[in-house]
Scaffold this motif. Structure first.
Motif, PDB file in Angstrom:
ATOM      1  N   ALA A   1      38.989  -4.913-136.127  1.00  0.00           N
ATOM      2  CA  ALA A   1      39.380  -5.603-137.256  1.00  0.00           C
ATOM      3  C   ALA A   1      40.419  -6.490-137.045  1.00  0.00           C
ATOM      4  O   ALA A   1      40.547  -7.790-137.520  1.00  0.00           O
ATOM      5  CB  ALA A   1      40.130  -4.433-138.260  1.00  0.00           C
ATOM      6  N   ASP A   2      41.663  -6.262-136.186  1.00  0.00           N
ATOM      7  CA  ASP A   2      42.619  -7.093-135.619  1.00  0.00           C
ATOM      8  C   ASP A   2      42.051  -8.510-135.155  1.00  0.00           C
ATOM      9  O   ASP A   2      42.236  -9.578-135.121  1.00  0.00           O
ATOM     10  CB  ASP A   2      43.623  -6.763-134.822  1.00  0.00           C
ATOM     11  CG  ASP A   2      44.672  -5.724-135.639  1.00  0.00           C
ATOM     12  OD1 ASP A   2      44.529  -5.937-136.876  1.00  0.00           O
ATOM     13  OD2 ASP A   2      45.358  -4.970-135.142  1.00  0.00           O
ATOM     14  N   ASN A   3      41.079  -8.233-134.165  1.00  0.00           N
ATOM     15  CA  ASN A   3      40.361  -9.229-133.412  1.00  0.00           C
ATOM     16  C   ASN A   3      39.530 -10.102-134.346  1.00  0.00           C
ATOM     17  O   ASN A   3      39.481 -11.689-134.030  1.00  0.00           O
ATOM     18  CB  ASN A   3      39.374  -8.694-132.221  1.00  0.00           C
ATOM     19  CG  ASN A   3      38.819  -9.883-131.293  1.00  0.00           C
ATOM     20  OD1 ASN A   3      39.516 -10.088-130.456  1.00  0.00           O
ATOM     21  ND2 ASN A   3      37.648 -10.177-131.669  1.00  0.00           N
ATOM     22  N   TYR A   4      38.995  -9.537-135.251  1.00  0.00           N
ATOM     23  CA  TYR A   4      38.022 -10.380-136.234  1.00  0.00           C
ATOM     24  C   TYR A   4      38.897 -10.814-137.436  1.00  0.00           C
ATOM     25  O   TYR A   4      38.308 -11.112-138.512  1.00  0.00           O
ATOM     26  CB  TYR A   4      36.661  -9.761-136.470  1.00  0.00           C
ATOM     27  CG  TYR A   4      35.784  -9.645-135.358  1.00  0.00           C
ATOM     28  CD1 TYR A   4      35.350 -10.552-135.120  1.00  0.00           C
ATOM     29  CD2 TYR A   4      35.842  -8.578-134.589  1.00  0.00           C
ATOM     30  CE1 TYR A   4      34.450 -10.654-133.556  1.00  0.00           C
ATOM     31  CE2 TYR A   4      34.886  -8.402-133.551  1.00  0.00           C
ATOM     32  CZ  TYR A   4      34.268  -9.215-132.946  1.00  0.00           C
ATOM     33  OH  TYR A   4      33.670  -9.263-131.826  1.00  0.00           O
ATOM     34  N   HIS A   5      39.990 -10.712-137.534  1.00  0.00           N
ATOM     35  CA  HIS A   5      40.862 -10.892-138.446  1.00  0.00           C
ATOM     36  C   HIS A   5      40.348 -10.509-139.826  1.00  0.00           C
ATOM     37  O   HIS A   5      40.434 -11.421-140.907  1.00  0.00           O
ATOM     38  CB  HIS A   5      40.934 -12.725-138.746  1.00  0.00           C
ATOM     39  CG  HIS A   5      40.979 -13.185-137.299  1.00  0.00           C
ATOM     40  ND1 HIS A   5      41.962 -13.192-136.646  1.00  0.00           N
ATOM     41  CD2 HIS A   5      39.959 -14.093-136.660  1.00  0.00           C
ATOM     42  CE1 HIS A   5      41.947 -13.771-135.433  1.00  0.00           C
ATOM     43  NE2 HIS A   5      40.571 -14.253-135.342  1.00  0.00           N
ATOM     44  N   THR A   6      40.373  -9.257-139.980  1.00  0.00           N
ATOM     45  CA  THR A   6      39.796  -8.608-141.300  1.00  0.00           C
ATOM     46  C   THR A   6      40.533  -7.199-141.463  1.00  0.00           C
ATOM     47  O   THR A   6      41.262  -6.583-140.503  1.00  0.00           O
ATOM     48  CB  THR A   6      38.441  -8.418-140.981  1.00  0.00           C
ATOM     49  OG1 THR A   6      37.891  -7.863-142.423  1.00  0.00           O
ATOM     50  CG2 THR A   6      37.893  -7.588-140.155  1.00  0.00           C
ATOM     51  N   THR A   7      40.267  -6.583-142.366  1.00  0.00           N
ATOM     52  CA  THR A   7      40.684  -5.335-142.463  1.00  0.00           C
ATOM     53  C   THR A   7      39.360  -4.404-142.199  1.00  0.00           C
ATOM     54  O   THR A   7      38.417  -4.295-142.950  1.00  0.00           O
ATOM     55  CB  THR A   7      41.284  -4.965-144.202  1.00  0.00           C
ATOM     56  OG1 THR A   7      42.567  -6.000-144.315  1.00  0.00           O
ATOM     57  CG2 THR A   7      41.744  -3.578-144.355  1.00  0.00           C
ATOM     58  N   GLY A   8      39.643  -3.412-141.361  1.00  0.00           N
ATOM     59  CA  GLY A   8      38.778  -2.329-141.112  1.00  0.00           C
ATOM     60  C   GLY A   8      38.467  -1.283-142.306  1.00  0.00           C
ATOM     61  O   GLY A   8      39.480  -0.965-142.953  1.00  0.00           O
ATOM     62  N   THR A   9      37.002  -1.184-142.737  1.00  0.00           N
ATOM     63  CA  THR A   9      36.853   0.154-143.410  1.00  0.00           C
ATOM     64  C   THR A   9      36.617   1.392-142.863  1.00  0.00           C
ATOM     65  O   THR A   9      35.512   1.456-141.866  1.00  0.00           O
ATOM     66  CB  THR A   9      35.767  -0.463-144.262  1.00  0.00           C
ATOM     67  OG1 THR A   9      35.917  -1.694-144.952  1.00  0.00           O
ATOM     68  CG2 THR A   9      35.271   0.490-145.222  1.00  0.00           C
ATOM     69  N   ALA A  10      37.435   2.343-143.066  1.00  0.00           N
ATOM     70  CA  ALA A  10      37.138   3.584-142.346  1.00  0.00           C
ATOM     71  C   ALA A  10      36.249   4.477-143.255  1.00  0.00           C
ATOM     72  O   ALA A  10      36.090   4.253-144.357  1.00  0.00           O
ATOM     73  CB  ALA A  10      38.531   4.418-142.215  1.00  0.00           C
ATOM     74  N   LEU A  11      35.683   5.245-142.719  1.00  0.00           N
ATOM     75  CA  LEU A  11      35.046   6.653-143.299  1.00  0.00           C
ATOM     76  C   LEU A  11      35.977   7.959-143.304  1.00  0.00           C
ATOM     77  O   LEU A  11      35.708   8.453-142.214  1.00  0.00           O
ATOM     78  CB  LEU A  11      33.775   6.862-142.921  1.00  0.00           C
ATOM     79  CG  LEU A  11      32.663   7.800-143.814  1.00  0.00           C
ATOM     80  CD1 LEU A  11      32.690   7.363-144.961  1.00  0.00           C
ATOM     81  CD2 LEU A  11      31.401   7.842-143.009  1.00  0.00           C
TER      82      LEU A  11
ATOM     83  N   VAL B   1      34.144  -4.947-140.870  1.00  0.00           N
ATOM     84  CA  VAL B   1      34.160  -4.000-139.769  1.00  0.00           C
ATOM     85  C   VAL B   1      34.227  -2.813-140.413  1.00  0.00           C
ATOM     86  O   VAL B   1      35.249  -2.619-141.274  1.00  0.00           O
ATOM     87  CB  VAL B   1      35.207  -4.164-138.604  1.00  0.00           C
ATOM     88  CG1 VAL B   1      34.884  -3.058-137.469  1.00  0.00           C
ATOM     89  CG2 VAL B   1      35.139  -5.433-137.766  1.00  0.00           C
ATOM     90  N   VAL B   2      33.127  -1.754-140.181  1.00  0.00           N
ATOM     91  CA  VAL B   2      33.202  -0.588-140.794  1.00  0.00           C
ATOM     92  C   VAL B   2      32.830   0.430-139.961  1.00  0.00           C
ATOM     93  O   VAL B   2      32.030   0.297-138.889  1.00  0.00           O
ATOM     94  CB  VAL B   2      32.022  -0.815-141.830  1.00  0.00           C
ATOM     95  CG1 VAL B   2      30.531  -0.895-141.443  1.00  0.00           C
ATOM     96  CG2 VAL B   2      32.071   0.678-142.886  1.00  0.00           C
ATOM     97  N   GLN B   3      33.409   1.580-139.987  1.00  0.00           N
ATOM     98  CA  GLN B   3      33.115   2.803-139.119  1.00  0.00           C
ATOM     99  C   GLN B   3      31.557   3.198-139.618  1.00  0.00           C
ATOM    100  O   GLN B   3      31.107   3.327-140.547  1.00  0.00           O
ATOM    101  CB  GLN B   3      33.997   3.956-139.308  1.00  0.00           C
ATOM    102  CG  GLN B   3      35.361   3.862-138.702  1.00  0.00           C
ATOM    103  CD  GLN B   3      36.234   4.809-138.846  1.00  0.00           C
ATOM    104  OE1 GLN B   3      36.360   5.541-139.809  1.00  0.00           O
ATOM    105  NE2 GLN B   3      36.930   4.988-137.935  1.00  0.00           N
ATOM    106  N   LEU B   4      30.859   3.884-138.739  1.00  0.00           N
ATOM    107  CA  LEU B   4      29.477   4.122-138.866  1.00  0.00           C
ATOM    108  C   LEU B   4      29.609   5.825-139.244  1.00  0.00           C
ATOM    109  O   LEU B   4      28.119   6.098-139.285  1.00  0.00           O
ATOM    110  CB  LEU B   4      28.643   3.938-137.488  1.00  0.00           C
ATOM    111  CG  LEU B   4      28.277   2.270-137.381  1.00  0.00           C
ATOM    112  CD1 LEU B   4      27.576   2.148-135.961  1.00  0.00           C
ATOM    113  CD2 LEU B   4      27.657   1.655-138.513  1.00  0.00           C
ATOM    114  N   LYS B   5      30.463   6.275-138.804  1.00  0.00           N
ATOM    115  CA  LYS B   5      30.570   7.857-138.939  1.00  0.00           C
ATOM    116  C   LYS B   5      31.897   8.253-139.401  1.00  0.00           C
ATOM    117  O   LYS B   5      32.827   7.537-138.970  1.00  0.00           O
ATOM    118  CB  LYS B   5      30.030   8.654-137.937  1.00  0.00           C
ATOM    119  CG  LYS B   5      30.754   8.436-136.422  1.00  0.00           C
ATOM    120  CD  LYS B   5      30.380   9.146-135.535  1.00  0.00           C
ATOM    121  CE  LYS B   5      31.225   9.226-134.233  1.00  0.00           C
ATOM    122  NZ  LYS B   5      30.646   9.993-132.974  1.00  0.00           N
TER     123      LYS B   5
END
Length: 311
Positions: free
Chosen positions: A161-171, A137-141
């Motif tokens: 990120a929590d829902n898809y069991h991952t670490t989100g990538t912020a911008l 999961v990544v932020q688009l902006k």
């Protein structure tokens, strides 16, 4: 029946159905009892002074979806069951439909790019638990602002990120820089390039549209001067990921766009699913502009907005 009773029943019906007074308020207003109000309302219906027509919008949804798909060349259109055009209700229902749609289309290994704002935050809160693997999961902006106005950027990323069991990538940058030169330098950083590459590689993008009304979220975040804001209000109908476009979907201000960091609008049509979640009368022109620009291949909206899109 006496003329007096007929006339009084019409007056009661007008207050109840047109002005939406409660029965107790009508009773107080006309100095009669509440049971009398109830009897007069029944009298008005029984005598044909009031006719009640129930319009079922749901039976039209399939037809509307097909018409919108054909008109704008979309892959998929989902129309939420919204019994009224109340905006809060619209957001509640379209976000639910979008979350349900994602549960059907997200697959192992997908990269999901997400925008931010109230609508996408509501989608995030309604995501369905799943056992999918290797989701990113990544932020688009950019998501940093000195304003005290809430964008829900961090909360939305965290919930996805929590829902898809991952670490989100912020911008972790302002979405609109003060000048183009600083943005150009920042984009050369290898960490930022990694994030931007993830944005481009995303198989799914989910976002909403902003408006150019005075209270629009992006206008409250102190990225733009009053002059820049006024110019956008004259030339733009809305924005996707803070990239402003006109009614044809063309970039409305090259100067502002060159200072904006995040996914380019031209990248959105390349996604397997480019999902716009938006509804409400005040967003109609922004939705039309996004569809005219052919940035969207999947739309989740409400019944009332859908009707206006096919006109």
């Amino acid at each position: 029946m006496s003329i007096t009773k007929d006339q009084l029943s019409v007056e009661v019906a007008r207050l109840y159905y047109q002005l939406e007074y409660g029965q107790q308020k009508i009773a107080t207003e006309l100095n009669i009892s509440r049971p009398t109000v109830s009897r007069l309302l029944k009298h008005a219906k029984d005598n044909g002074f009031v006719t009640i027509t129930i319009t079922d919008p749901f039976s039209e949804r399939t037809v509307l979806a097909r018409e919108i798909k054909e008109k704008f060349g979309l892959k998929e259109v989902v129309i939420a069951q919204t019994p009224s055009d109340n905006y809060e209700l619209i957001v509640e229902q379209i976000s639910l439909e979008a979350a349900n749609y994602l549960s059907e289309v997200v697959a192992d290994g997908d990269i999901i790019g997400i925008g931010w704002g109230t609508t996408i935050f509501e989608v995030a809160k309604k995501l369905q638990s799943n056992q999918l693997k290797n989701i990113q999961v990544v932020q688009l902006k950019g998501s940093i602002t000195h304003s005290k106005v809430t964008t829900f950027a961090h909360e939305t990323l965290s919930l996805f990120a929590d829902n898809y069991h991952t670490t989100g990538t912020a911008l972790p940058l302002p979405v609109i820089f003060d000048n183009k030169e600083v943005k150009t330098v920042v984009e050369k950083d290898r960490h930022i390039q990694h994030i931007m590459k993830l944005q481009e590689e995303a198989s799914i993008a989910i976002y909403t549209v902003g408006t150019t009304r005075e209270e629009a979220l992006v206008f409250q975040l102190e990225y733009l001067t009053e002059e820049q804001k006024n110019n956008l209000q004259k030339t733009a109908v809305g924005d996707i990921c803070s990239r402003f476009y006109n009614e044809k979907g063309e970039i409305a201000s090259k100067e502002v766009n060159d200072r904006t960091i995040g996914i380019e609008l031209s990248e959105l049509p390349k996604k397997r699913i480019s999902l716009l979640v938006a509804g409400g009368d005040h967003k109609l022109q922004a939705i039309k502009g996004a569809l005219n620009g052919e940035y969207v291949n999947t739309l989740v909206t409400d019944y009332w907005t859908a009707k206006k899109l096919v006109i």
